[in-house]
Write a protein that holds these residues in place. Structure first.
Motif, short mmCIF file in Angstrom:
data_model
loop_
_atom_site.label_atom_id
_atom_site.label_comp_id
_atom_site.label_asym_id
_atom_site.label_seq_id
_atom_site.Cartn_x
_atom_site.Cartn_y
_atom_site.Cartn_z
N ILE A 232 -18.87 -56.43 3.67
CA ILE A 232 -17.74 -56.07 4.51
C ILE A 232 -18.26 -55.77 5.90
CG2 ILE A 232 -15.92 -54.36 4.91
CD1 ILE A 232 -15.62 -54.13 1.89
N LEU A 233 -17.67 -56.41 6.91
CA LEU A 233 -18.12 -56.27 8.29
C LEU A 233 -17.09 -55.53 9.11
CD1 LEU A 233 -19.35 -59.93 8.99
CD2 LEU A 233 -20.67 -58.03 8.02
N THR A 234 -17.56 -54.89 10.17
CA THR A 234 -16.63 -54.38 11.17
C THR A 234 -16.20 -55.53 12.07
OG1 THR A 234 -18.39 -53.82 12.71
CG2 THR A 234 -17.72 -52.11 11.16
N GLU A 235 -15.10 -55.33 12.79
CA GLU A 235 -14.55 -56.40 13.62
C GLU A 235 -15.55 -56.87 14.68
OE1 GLU A 235 -10.45 -57.23 16.17
OE2 GLU A 235 -11.13 -55.17 15.83
N SER A 236 -16.23 -55.94 15.35
CA SER A 236 -17.17 -56.34 16.40
C SER A 236 -18.38 -57.06 15.81
CB SER A 236 -17.62 -55.12 17.20
OG SER A 236 -18.25 -54.17 16.37
N THR A 237 -18.81 -56.69 14.61
CA THR A 237 -19.93 -57.37 13.96
C THR A 237 -19.56 -58.80 13.59
OG1 THR A 237 -20.69 -55.24 13.07
CG2 THR A 237 -21.61 -57.23 12.09
N ALA A 238 -18.34 -58.98 13.09
CA ALA A 238 -17.87 -60.33 12.75
C ALA A 238 -17.86 -61.24 13.98
CB ALA A 238 -16.48 -60.27 12.13
N LYS A 239 -17.42 -60.70 15.11
CA LYS A 239 -17.41 -61.49 16.35
C LYS A 239 -18.84 -61.77 16.82
CE LYS A 239 -12.87 -59.94 18.03
NZ LYS A 239 -12.26 -61.29 17.97
N LEU B 297 -27.78 -65.36 -0.01
CA LEU B 297 -26.50 -65.75 0.59
C LEU B 297 -25.42 -64.74 0.21
CD1 LEU B 297 -25.22 -68.10 2.24
CD2 LEU B 297 -24.49 -69.05 0.05
N ALA B 298 -24.66 -64.27 1.19
CA ALA B 298 -23.56 -63.33 0.94
C ALA B 298 -22.33 -63.80 1.70
CB ALA B 298 -23.94 -61.92 1.37
N MET B 299 -21.17 -63.55 1.12
CA MET B 299 -19.92 -63.96 1.73
C MET B 299 -19.20 -62.75 2.33
SD MET B 299 -16.60 -65.81 -0.04
CE MET B 299 -16.07 -64.27 -0.79
N VAL B 300 -18.56 -62.97 3.47
CA VAL B 300 -17.77 -61.91 4.09
C VAL B 300 -16.49 -61.74 3.27
CG1 VAL B 300 -16.57 -61.15 6.16
CG2 VAL B 300 -18.71 -62.44 6.35
N GLY B 301 -16.38 -60.60 2.59
CA GLY B 301 -15.21 -60.37 1.74
C GLY B 301 -14.06 -59.70 2.46
N ALA B 302 -14.37 -58.96 3.52
CA ALA B 302 -13.32 -58.27 4.28
C ALA B 302 -13.86 -57.90 5.65
CB ALA B 302 -12.84 -57.02 3.52
N VAL B 303 -12.94 -57.69 6.57
CA VAL B 303 -13.27 -57.23 7.91
C VAL B 303 -12.43 -56.00 8.19
CG1 VAL B 303 -13.27 -57.76 10.37
CG2 VAL B 303 -13.88 -59.54 8.73
N ILE B 304 -13.08 -54.92 8.65
CA ILE B 304 -12.36 -53.68 8.94
C ILE B 304 -12.41 -53.41 10.43
CG2 ILE B 304 -12.93 -52.74 6.68
CD1 ILE B 304 -14.95 -50.90 8.09
N LYS B 305 -11.50 -52.59 10.88
CA LYS B 305 -11.47 -52.18 12.29
C LYS B 305 -12.73 -51.37 12.59
CE LYS B 305 -8.24 -50.22 15.67
NZ LYS B 305 -8.07 -51.50 16.38
N ASP B 306 -13.24 -51.50 13.81
CA ASP B 306 -14.45 -50.77 14.20
C ASP B 306 -14.29 -49.27 13.93
OD1 ASP B 306 -15.65 -53.07 15.00
OD2 ASP B 306 -15.35 -52.75 17.14
N ILE B 307 -15.38 -48.66 13.49
CA ILE B 307 -15.36 -47.23 13.16
C ILE B 307 -15.08 -46.44 14.44
CG2 ILE B 307 -16.59 -45.34 12.04
CD1 ILE B 307 -16.20 -47.86 10.33
N PRO B 308 -14.12 -45.55 14.43
CA PRO B 308 -13.84 -44.73 15.63
C PRO B 308 -15.07 -43.94 16.06
CG PRO B 308 -12.07 -44.50 14.02
CD PRO B 308 -13.18 -45.25 13.33
N VAL B 309 -15.15 -43.68 17.35
CA VAL B 309 -16.25 -42.86 17.86
C VAL B 309 -16.25 -41.50 17.19
CG1 VAL B 309 -17.17 -41.73 19.93
CG2 VAL B 309 -16.25 -44.05 20.08
N GLN B 310 -15.06 -40.98 16.91
CA GLN B 310 -14.92 -39.64 16.33
C GLN B 310 -15.15 -39.67 14.82
OE1 GLN B 310 -12.58 -41.07 18.23
NE2 GLN B 310 -12.78 -39.98 20.16
N SER B 311 -16.31 -40.13 14.42
CA SER B 311 -16.71 -40.16 13.02
C SER B 311 -18.14 -39.65 12.92
CB SER B 311 -16.62 -41.59 12.46
OG SER B 311 -17.13 -41.65 11.14
N HIS B 312 -18.46 -38.94 11.84
CA HIS B 312 -19.82 -38.41 11.70
C HIS B 312 -20.80 -39.47 11.20
CE1 HIS B 312 -18.80 -38.13 7.41
NE2 HIS B 312 -20.09 -37.98 7.17
N PHE B 313 -20.30 -40.67 10.85
CA PHE B 313 -21.19 -41.78 10.54
C PHE B 313 -20.57 -43.08 11.04
CE2 PHE B 313 -18.75 -41.44 6.50
CZ PHE B 313 -18.18 -42.70 6.46
N HIS B 314 -21.43 -44.04 11.35
CA HIS B 314 -20.99 -45.35 11.82
C HIS B 314 -21.83 -46.42 11.15
CE1 HIS B 314 -19.67 -42.60 15.02
NE2 HIS B 314 -18.70 -43.46 15.23
#
Length: 807
Positions: free
Chosen positions: A151-158, A183-200
């Motif tokens: 699973i990738l974040t949106e910016s990583t997918a781009k 080999l791995a397949m992209v199963g989902a793309v999520i919105k970038d993790i907000p800055v206001q998170s204790h992990f990214h």
């Protein structure tokens, strides 16, 4: 009548333009500073609150050690399984692991020929999204259970596939690993993790064999996985009680006799509290401090108060000039209530105009504020709806704070006395005004002293000798690209380099969170001591310029020092072998699979391998013989040849691993990141101090101006009778100098208490220096004299005849 109040207020403010400009300037700065800090506080308090049920998410922490021990942000692998199977109160549980860097290559698209080195990757369980409901842009969040999906974040997918949509990225393949065979397949793309998170993270994976085995381990003595649970309100105490029983059932039986005194327990930490209150071992990222939020909250309120005091002082100071207006209006039938309303209306107009200018100033200073605070806040009054609720309350509050006393004071003038020309400046009013000036300068002095001490401590942190030389050290993050058998060959390529001075391999570096813990004791002692531990080769000590106080370093003969260790002075003291350490045998992890008997060959002078907030802890460095996991390459570059050195390193790196980019950082910059909260605090404290000084001296400027106007005839008479310019200046300034002296006497003890409290958080701190307090006080005196001199100069140089001719 309300319309009439506003009309009269506008005329009065327009007539007294200097008074209006001074008050608007002070209030604008105060309100702007308040809003900036308010944005900062809201941002700090908003961490990890964007989840749908963030108040129900907790992180399981583990405390393991004797006495104070060590508290970890992680938990043992089997605890997650026990929580899921035996705790009906727990709605969901998930575990994550941040491990080695690895390389990724897109199978198709415009970047198919590029290799990406990924450092922000989490190995997560398929139920990750049952706890953390990140926004899914496309795909199936359950794809992790498929084994070969990521699973990738949106910016990583781009970054991998170019400017495509999230939906288009789902289903594409990436090749993982330096050999690009997995080999791995992209199963989902999520919105970038907000800055206001204790992990990214940039990517979630699940089925990489070695790391999947960690999740399946039954090792209760290795706190390695970040474990999160979702618990409904009201069930937390029940879960905490059961966690105590888990310790009794699972941990205590595994403690051998010498570990019976070990203090071990699990805790539940609300995810909303992590950013401001958690500073544990193995944190995902460096967190901030609740105390800093409290400090800035108080300072923001103080700045508003200082601006209000300016208004009160200037309003009462010019009361005599408006006394005739009040007397005439009372004679004409105006009631006290109407006069109070009029003067409050003037205050309201000033506050509204100042608030508008403050909003404009906040927008203009957005970029500057973000540079100072390290934030990425966009000051947009239309984006943050809470501003529209705060602003009216603030306007009303400031109107009452700034205008209430002046309104009642001005409306209390007796019309008969006023019309007769009796002076209406009472002793009580002068005393109040003097008290407010003392308060303003006391606050300014406290902030100046605190700012100076903070900067001194930050300079100490950045420049103090920590026991090794961290300048010019470049750290390469080696994830098996340079293999165990290739290390010496890699080193030899820099033997005659003019850019690379020395180079060393180690499994840890002196930086918080970049080493491991092991138990050590003497063969005849039954009490275990948890100590920091990592492995290093024979060039580690010389590359970091460490000092050996007793014994020797590791030798350069391959394998000859296997099972030999260097320990620091603190470790020798804890083990009780300070006077006979060399040749002493110590036991590592007695009873565990990696138990080993090691020999001490040298003692290192204590050095700070963590934050200067902590005391130096015991450290054991074992000779690096055959380590196959992630390690570090520490390189000392020669001064002035950084670019050449990096180019040379990259060139030789490609000879060993042509496909994988070299991931590196500078150790001094990494240390800077450890103190990010302190650095932000220092910059913000400086900005707020400048604001408070500006407001205080703006008020002093206005008071001096009115004082000079009121005493104009007195000054003229004194000059006629022979008073010199210095005497006149002393006459005008002496009163303010006395007030500043009183402010110093009040501010210095309070500032001493505040900075002492803050410095108590540091194990290594600067001493108190009298020059800091003297500089702050002298600086205020100089600024005050300069301010008074500006206003006094015109009056002192005026011909007394022009002043007295009307008499």
């Amino acid at each position: 009548m309300l319309k009439n109040h506003f009309l009269i207020a506008w005329r009065a403010l327009n007539k007294n333009r200097m008074f209006t400009i001074l008050n608007i300037s002070g209030l604008t700065i105060g309100i702007a500073g308040f809003f900036m800090i308010l944005f900062f506080i809201v941002d700090e308090k908003s961490y990890d609150r964007f989840y749908g049920h963030s108040e129900s998410i907790y992180r399981v922490t583990s405390h393991w050690g004797i006495g104070e021990g060590s508290q970890y942000a992680t938990a043992p692998p089997p605890l997650g399984r026990v929580l899921g199977e035996n705790f009906p109160e727990v709605e969901a549980v998930t575990r994550i692991l941040k491990w080695n860097d690895f390389t990724v290559q897109p199978e198709s698209g415009p970047n198919a020929d590029q290799i990406f080195r990924e450092a922000s990757v989490f190995y997560a369980e398929p139920n990750f999204f049952e706890v953390f409901d990140f926004e899914i842009l496309a795909g199936n969040p359950n794809s992790l259970s498929g084994g070969k999906s990521v699973i990738l974040t949106e910016s990583t997918a781009k970054r991998y596939f170019g400017d495509i949509t999230a939906r288009e990225a789902v289903g594409k393949n990436i090749l993982i690993g330096s050999g690009s065979t997995d080999l791995a397949m992209v199963g989902a793309v999520i919105k970038d993790i907000p800055v206001q998170s204790h992990f990214h993270f940039d990517m979630l994976v699940h089925n990489l064999d070695m790391h999947r085995e960690i999740f399946l381990m039954d090792n209760w003595m290795w706190s390695i996985l970040h474990t999160y649970v979702k618990i409904p309100n009201g069930e937390v105490l029940s879960v905490e009680g059961k966690l105590g029983q888990v310790v009794t059932d699972q941990i205590v039986p595994r403690l051998s006799g010498e570990q019976s005194g070990t203090d071990f327990f699990f805790g539940l930490q609300p995810v909303q509290d992590i950013h401001l209150t958690s500073h544990l071992l193995r944190e995902h990222e460096a967190n901030s401090y609740q105390s800093y939020v409290n400090i800035f909250s108080i300072v923001a309120g103080i700045i508003l108060l200082l601006a209000s005091i300016n208004f009160m002082n200037l309003s009462t100071a010019k009361g005599a000039r408006r006394s005739m207006e009040v007397g005439v209006r009372k004679v004409m039938g105006s009631s006290k209530f109407q006069l109070v309303g009029q003067f409050l209306t003037e205050a309201f107009v000033l506050v509204v105009v100042s608030t508008f200018f403050a909003m404009v100033l906040v927008e203009l200073l957005n970029g500057t504020f973000n540079q100072i605070s390290g934030k990425q806040i966009q000051f947009n009054i239309f984006q943050f709806s809470w501003i529209w609720g705060v602003a009216p309350i603030l306007i009303i509050l400031l109107t009452l704070m700034a205008g209430f006393y002046p309104a009642f004071y001005l409306s209390s003038f007796k019309p008969l006395k006023v019309i007769k020309g009796v002076q209406m400046q009472g002793k009580n009013t002068i005393g109040l005004r003097s008290g407010l000036v003392v308060f303003q300068f006391s606050i300014s002095l406290i902030l100046i002293i605190c700012a100076l001490v903070v900067q001194r401590q930050l300079s100490f942190i950045q420049n103090t000798n920590v026991g090794f030389d961290r300048e010019q050290l470049l750290i390469i993050h080696n994830d098996g690209e340079i293999k165990n058998e290739e290390r010496e060959d890699f080193k030899r390529r820099f033997a005659s380099s003019s850019s690379v001075s020395s180079l060393s391999f180690s499994t840890g570096i002196p930086l918080p969170g970049n080493f491991q813990m092991r138990n050590f004791n003497l063969p005849q002692i039954i009490t275990d001591n948890g100590m920091n531990w990592y492995e290093a080769d024979h060039e580690f000590v010389s590359t970091l310029n460490m000092e050996i106080v007793e014994g020797r370093n590791f030798t350069d003969i391959a394998g000859s020092d296997k099972y030999k260790v260097l320990i620091n002075e603190k470790a020798a003291k804890v083990l009780g072998i300070s006077d006979k350490a060399i040749g002493q045998k110590i036991i590592k992890n007695r009873g565990d699979e990696d138990e080993a008997e090691l020999e001490v060959v040298g003692i290192l002078k204590d050095f700070n391998f963590e934050s200067l907030r902590q005391e130096i802890k015991p450290l054991v460095i074992e000779y690096m013989d055959d380590y196959f996991l992630r390690d570090y390459i520490t390189v000392r570059l020669n001064t002035g040849n950084f670019e050449d050195g990096i180019a040379e390193l990259q060139k030789n790196w490609k000879l060993f691993e042509p496909r994988v980019p070299m991931n590196y950082s500078f150790l001094d910059a990494d240390f800077q990141a450890v103190y990010q909260s302190e650095l932000q605090m220092g910059k913000l404290m400086n900005a707020l101090t400048v604001m408070s000084i500006f407001i205080a001296f703006l008020g002093l400027f206005g008071l001096t101006a009115y004082s000079v106007q009121q005493r104009a005839k007195e000054i003229g008479i004194r000059k006629v009778f022979g008073a010199g310019e210095s005497e006149i200046f002393l006459l005008l300034s002496s009163g303010y100098m006395k007030l500043i002296l009183i402010a110093c006497l009040i501010a210095i003890p309070m500032a001493y208490f505040l900075v002492s409290t803050w410095l108590d958080d540091f194990a290594f701190r600067i001493p108190f220096e009298l020059w800091v307090f003297a500089t702050a006080g002298l600086g205020c005196f100089v600024l005050a004299i300069f301010t008074v001199a500006i206003q006094s100069y015109k009056s002192i140089g005026t011909n007394p005849i022009s002043i007295l001719k009307s008499e």
